[in-house]
Design a protein around this motif. Structure first.
Motif: not given
Length: 314
Positions: A148-152, A155-161, A165-168, A198-209
């Motif tokens: 989380s700290d690394l992704a923060t 902030p421009s690196d969507a891959d880290l986000r 999310a996958q780790g979460c 980050h509503p355009t990053e669909t994979d984040l929503r999938l990990e949440l779901a």
């Protein structure tokens, strides 16, 4: 085969000697590095983790000796991720953790090399699973916090986000199994905030779901149907704004099936009908119907027939 690995080792050693004899030819070092990564995989698959570790150590030393050749560091990072997985599979969590820490140090020393930290993040995602599977949920949580700290910090690196999310999700699976509803909820809320930003990053929503699905299953196992239903409704609201994402819809449809299965068992016909009518588009989705037999191999057909019967009653 052992003979194949021995032959590959001998050829790689010959390449190492050739590269050492021709220090001006960087291409030889790179070929040696690539061969080392491949041999590391072969040795690990053959069960020779000590040999794989030795090969990776040699690659690390080579990369350190040629700091201007970033591709050598990249090969070392890839080999590290591979070995972390092999060590984790062998239940050597301490060894896997040490390898990730070494990779973190290299990535931190070369902040301009984006792919290094991405590979570090990938190794972190894997290690979270191994730690949680071994029962070290606190250790897994600490590794997730680092992601989380690394992704923060980038902030421009969507891959880290996405890696965060996958780790979460990986941690949530085991937290839900341990019935730590409070911690799962906290992690899901953070993941929900991340996906909303980050509503355009669909994979984040999938990990949440997917994480929400595991919480719903955990709550059902605990007998807390009301809270499971609340989580399902939250997912339904998420999907309403993203109707073109089939995996998201499938995950919600499967979660609804879990609750309908419970209502069926206890004879709660009215509640089942209400739920079915609210989630009919998700239940009817082709991906839901295709996946349900894998999730409930013995009950999928009869459950779907029962749900279709509710539709007729409704």
């Amino acid at each position: 085969k052992a003979s194949d690995v021995a032959g590959a080792s001998a050829r790689l050693d010959a390449l190492r000697r050739l590269a050492a004899a021709r220090p001006r030819e960087a291409e030889l070092r790179l070929e040696f590095a690539k061969g080392s990564v491949i041999l590391t995989i072969c040795l690990a698959e053959a069960g020779d983790l000590a040999g794989a570790s030795a090969r990776l150590d040699a690659l690390r030393i080579l990369a350190a000796a040629h700091p201007s050749e970033s591709e050598l560091r990249l090969q070392y990072a890839q080999g590290s991720v591979n070995l972390i997985s092999a060590l984790g599979d062998a239940c050597d969590i301490s060894g896997a953790s040490s390898r990730l820490d070494a990779l973190r140090d290299v990535a931190t020393a070369h902040l301009s090399e984006v792919e290094l930290r991405r590979l570090y993040a990938s190794g972190g995602v894997n290690l979270i699973s191994y730690l949680a599977q071994a029962g070290d949920l606190a250790g897994a949580s600490g590794r997730l916090n680092a992601l989380s700290d690394l992704a923060t910090a980038h902030p421009s690196d969507a891959d880290l986000r996405l890696r965060h999310a996958q780790g979460c999700f990986n941690l949530i699976v085991y937290l839900a199994e341990a019935h730590d509803v409070a911690e799962v909820s906290r992690r899901l809320d953070a993941l929900n905030d991340l996906a909303a930003k980050h509503p355009t990053e669909t994979d984040l929503r999938l990990e949440l779901a997917k994480g929400s699905f595991h919480l719903i299953v955990g709550l059902v196992k605990m007998g807390d149907i009301d809270r499971a239903l609340e989580r399902l409704h939250a997912l339904g609201g998420l999907a309403a704004a993203h109707a073109t994402e089939p995996e998201l819809w499938m995950t919600i449809g499967l979660a609804a099936c879990v609750l309908l299965y419970v209502y069926r068992r206890v004879g709660a016909q009215e509640k089942a009908t209400t739920l079915m009518l609210a989630y009919q588009p998700f239940l009817a989705h082709k991906s839901t119907r295709d996946r349900l037999p894998q999730m409930m191999p013995e009950d999928a057909r009869s459950l779907m027939n029962w749900i279709d019967g509710l539709k007729g009653d409704g």
